[in-house]
Write an enzyme that holds these catalytic residues in place. Structure first.
Site, short mmCIF file in Angstrom:
data_model
loop_
_atom_site.label_atom_id
_atom_site.label_comp_id
_atom_site.label_asym_id
_atom_site.label_seq_id
_atom_site.Cartn_x
_atom_site.Cartn_y
_atom_site.Cartn_z
N PHE A 1 -4.08 -8.71 -7.36
CA PHE A 1 -2.96 -7.66 -7.19
C PHE A 1 -1.61 -8.44 -6.97
CE2 PHE A 1 -0.40 -4.82 -4.24
CZ PHE A 1 -0.44 -3.68 -5.15
N LEU B 1 2.07 -8.07 -6.41
CA LEU B 1 3.20 -7.09 -6.03
C LEU B 1 4.66 -7.73 -5.49
CD1 LEU B 1 4.17 -3.87 -5.97
CD2 LEU B 1 3.24 -4.12 -3.44
N GLU C 1 6.85 -10.72 -4.13
CA GLU C 1 7.71 -11.67 -4.62
C GLU C 1 8.52 -12.49 -3.25
OE1 GLU C 1 10.27 -10.18 -7.77
OE2 GLU C 1 8.36 -9.39 -8.71
N GLY D 1 9.07 -8.79 -0.26
CA GLY D 1 7.91 -8.67 0.47
C GLY D 1 7.74 -7.03 0.95
N ASP E 1 -2.31 2.84 0.03
CA ASP E 1 -3.05 3.84 0.73
C ASP E 1 -4.53 3.79 0.85
OD1 ASP E 1 -0.66 5.05 1.51
OD2 ASP E 1 -0.49 6.63 0.01
N ALA F 1 -6.24 0.88 0.08
CA ALA F 1 -6.69 -0.29 0.14
C ALA F 1 -6.61 -0.48 1.72
CB ALA F 1 -5.63 -1.42 -0.48
N ARG G 1 -22.62 -19.24 29.83
CA ARG G 1 -21.95 -20.32 30.40
C ARG G 1 -21.83 -19.88 31.94
NH1 ARG G 1 -18.98 -25.24 30.54
NH2 ARG G 1 -17.05 -24.76 31.31
N GLY H 1 -12.71 -20.41 27.18
CA GLY H 1 -11.76 -21.56 27.91
C GLY H 1 -11.49 -22.64 26.87
N GLU I 1 -0.56 -6.68 3.04
CA GLU I 1 -0.83 -5.26 2.71
C GLU I 1 0.24 -4.51 3.43
OE1 GLU I 1 -4.45 -3.68 1.12
OE2 GLU I 1 -5.29 -5.57 0.70
N1 CAA Z 1 2.27 7.88 -2.41
C1 CAA Z 1 2.81 8.20 -3.50
N2 CAA Z 1 3.94 8.02 -3.48
C2 CAA Z 1 4.80 7.35 -2.39
C3 CAA Z 1 4.12 6.91 -1.42
C4 CAA Z 1 2.85 6.98 -1.46
N3 CAA Z 1 2.17 6.57 -0.27
N4 CAA Z 1 4.95 6.28 -0.52
C5 CAA Z 1 6.49 6.41 -1.16
N5 CAA Z 1 6.08 7.11 -2.53
C6 CAA Z 1 7.23 7.48 -3.44
C7 CAA Z 1 8.13 8.58 -2.90
O1 CAA Z 1 7.84 9.66 -2.75
C8 CAA Z 1 9.38 7.99 -3.67
O2 CAA Z 1 9.12 8.82 -4.81
P1 CAA Z 1 10.48 9.57 -5.68
O3 CAA Z 1 11.26 8.34 -5.84
O4 CAA Z 1 9.93 10.36 -6.74
O5 CAA Z 1 11.20 10.47 -4.40
C9 CAA Z 1 9.24 6.62 -3.92
O6 CAA Z 1 8.11 6.23 -3.77
C10 CAA Z 1 10.03 5.77 -3.07
O7 CAA Z 1 9.75 5.81 -1.73
P2 CAA Z 1 10.13 5.48 -0.53
O8 CAA Z 1 11.89 5.83 -0.70
O9 CAA Z 1 9.87 5.70 0.68
O10 CAA Z 1 10.48 3.73 -0.71
P3 CAA Z 1 11.08 2.84 0.07
O11 CAA Z 1 11.61 1.64 -0.70
O12 CAA Z 1 11.65 2.99 1.40
O13 CAA Z 1 9.69 1.91 0.56
C11 CAA Z 1 7.75 1.48 2.08
C12 CAA Z 1 8.66 2.37 1.46
C13 CAA Z 1 6.86 2.02 2.86
C14 CAA Z 1 8.66 0.53 2.75
C15 CAA Z 1 7.26 0.51 0.86
O14 CAA Z 1 8.10 -0.14 -0.08
C16 CAA Z 1 6.02 -0.60 1.41
O15 CAA Z 1 4.86 0.08 1.61
N6 CAA Z 1 6.26 -1.67 1.67
C17 CAA Z 1 5.53 -2.80 2.04
C18 CAA Z 1 4.68 -3.38 0.58
C19 CAA Z 1 3.36 -3.80 0.99
O16 CAA Z 1 2.48 -3.36 1.33
N7 CAA Z 1 3.33 -5.30 0.41
C20 CAA Z 1 1.99 -5.80 0.50
C21 CAA Z 1 1.33 -6.16 -0.74
S1 CAA Z 1 -0.30 -6.46 -1.26
C22 CAA Z 1 -0.54 -7.99 -0.25
O17 CAA Z 1 -0.26 -8.21 0.77
C23 CAA Z 1 -1.06 -9.39 -0.91
C24 CAA Z 1 -2.42 -9.50 -1.23
O18 CAA Z 1 -2.85 -9.80 -2.20
C25 CAA Z 1 -3.40 -9.01 -0.20
#
Ligand code: CAA
Length: 388
Positions: free
Chosen positions: A99, A101, A103, A107, A217, A219, A245, A317, A341
């Site tokens: 996956f 996502l 950068e 983050g 959501d 994962a 122990r 310990g 995540e």
């Molecule tokens: N389901 C569906 N749609 C959603 C949603 C969800 N859970 N959450 C937000 N949206 C939609 C909103 O409805 C909105 O839609 P519209 O533009 O149509 O109104 C749009 O997405 C933007 O939503 P927000 O305004 O809430 O977005 P935001 O910029 O404020 O960000 C955040 C919200 C929750 C902070 C999000 O950016 C986030 O979850 N950040 C964390 C990212 C993350 O988890 N990264 C980990 C990557 S994976 C990894 O770790 C690597 C690996 O390999 C393991």
């Protein structure tokens, strides 16, 4: 896995022999519906497998779970043709998936990414770089998120499938990590990487951010399950150790302070487990609102994992601090679960936002708790003021 965990932690290499066992046991891709080659076992069973693997090695837990993270965008957003094309090779274990996502500068603010995918004839041309891609290098398939419409706020991103070997797609830096050391975490570099348009998930640009969130959501309970497994594994070792122990002429479990620690650890692990299973069941039942449940499970279970694994080291310990014993690895592996995540600060934000959004459902409670009327309160105070 237990006899191999310390070795792979030390050498920081992908444990292909364990991955083969997972394939032979028919565990790869069990969360995928049967029509696309999976077992149709859903997120709950995915979580149970991740938990059991993590009980022996947190690295193997994520090595397995990250295939769910990579494949959920296809399940959530892919066309039937894309599901048929990509998922069966994941469920057979022939191909691993990852996956892309995050950068370097995006983050928590996932929407702030700068990697672009520009339309060019029958293809998209990807330029940019991804950071912290778990399974990177080992995986054959990559779900990559990129900006397709820089001028849009809500339809800015799209998801594409990139394959190992696509021209212009290279692996960058391989991270040297604190924990989960058997699974690679790497940078992905795209330099004019051309992928055919039929690799755009869902065939329609602009839905990438939503699909990324929907993926997370589904994962996040997997990360929470990894945390439960780590906590349980550390507790198992702590119990085995403290019942053997001896100090001051008795086993450590003879001391009430130790008993209290063990009881507290066991209670928290069980509470975390039930929260994880509940959130997974909601997803499997097709509930509409799964966001908050997944975030709560991740927040709670990963904090429990950190606390329980740290306490396990404490119970061992001086020995617990040494690499000769298995518990310090559990503590190192647990730390990342509070970060990836979505950091636990982001989970807290997600929970709070969802809670506040639903507050209007409680309007009927207003009649039982009229808010103080500021004017009247001041007036009343003036009236009540004693005169000289
Ligand atoms: N389901 C569906 N749609 C959603 C949603 C969800 N859970 N959450 C937000 N949206 C939609 C909103 O409805 C909105 O839609 P519209 O533009 O149509 O109104 C749009 O997405 C933007 O939503 P927000 O305004 O809430 O977005 P935001 O910029 O404020 O960000 C955040 C919200 C929750 C902070 C999000 O950016 C986030 O979850 N950040 C964390 C990212 C993350 O988890 N990264 C980990 C990557 S994976 C990894 O770790 C690597 C690996 O390999 C393991």
């Amino acid at each position: 896995m237990r006899p191999l965990a310390a070795h792979y932690d030390r050498v920081q290499e992908y444990p292909w022999e364990i991955k083969k066992e997972l394939c032979d046991a028919g565990l790869m891709g069990i969360w995928v519906p049967e029509e696309f080659g999976g077992a149709g076992a859903g997120v709950l069973n995915l979580c149970i497998v991740v938990e059991e693997l993590s009980r022996a090695c947190g690295g193997v837990g994520v090595l397995y779970a990250v295939n769910a993270l990579g494949s959920f965008p296809i399940l959530v957003a892919g066309t039937d043709e894309q599901k048929q094309r990509f998922l069966p090779s994941v469920t057979s274990g022939e191909k691993l998936i990852a996956f892309g996502l995050s950068e370097r500068d995006a983050g928590s603010d996932a929407g702030g990414m700068t990697t672009t995918a520009r339309e060019d004839g029958d293809a998209y041309v990807i330029d940019g770089a991804k950071k912290w891609t778990t399974n990177g290098g080992a995986a054959d398939l990559y779900t990559v998120f990129a900006v397709t419409d820089p001028n849009s706020r809500s339809r800015r991103l799209s998801a594409l499938i990139v394959e190992k070997g696509d021209p212009g797609f290279e692996f960058g830096r391989v991270e040297d990590k604190m924990g989960i050391r058997c699974v690679p975490v790497v940078e992905l570099n795209f330099d004019g990487c051309r992928v055919p348009k039929d690799r755009l998930l869902g065939g329609r640009p602009g839905m990438g951010f939503k699909h990324a969130m929907m993926t997370l959501d589904r994962a996040r309970p997997g990360v929470a399950a990894q945390a439960v497994g780590l906590a349980q594994g550390a507790l198992d070792y702590a119990l085995a150790y403290t019942t053997r122990r001896k100090q001051f002429g008795q086993t450590l479990t003879g001391f009430q302070m130790i008993q209290q620690m063990l009881a507290d650890m066991a209670t928290k692990v069980e509470a975390a487990r039930q929260l994880v299973y509940a959130s997974a069941r909601m997803i499997d039942a097709g509930a509409r609102d799964i966001t908050s449940g997944a975030a709560k499970a991740k927040l709670f279970a990963t904090n429990v994992a950190m606390e329980v694994t740290t306490n396990a080291v404490q119970l061992f310990g001086g020995y617990g601090y040494m690499r000769d014993y298995p518990v310090e690895k559990f503590m190192r592996d647990a730390k990342i679960t509070q970060i990836y995540e979505g950091t636990n600060q982001i989970q807290t934000l997600v929970i709070a936002r969802n809670l506040i959004k639903k507050a209007s459902q409680l309007d009927h409670l207003a009649e039982y708790m009229p808010l103080p009327d500021h004017e009247n309160t001041l007036a009343n105070r003036a009236e009540a003021k004693p005169t000289a």
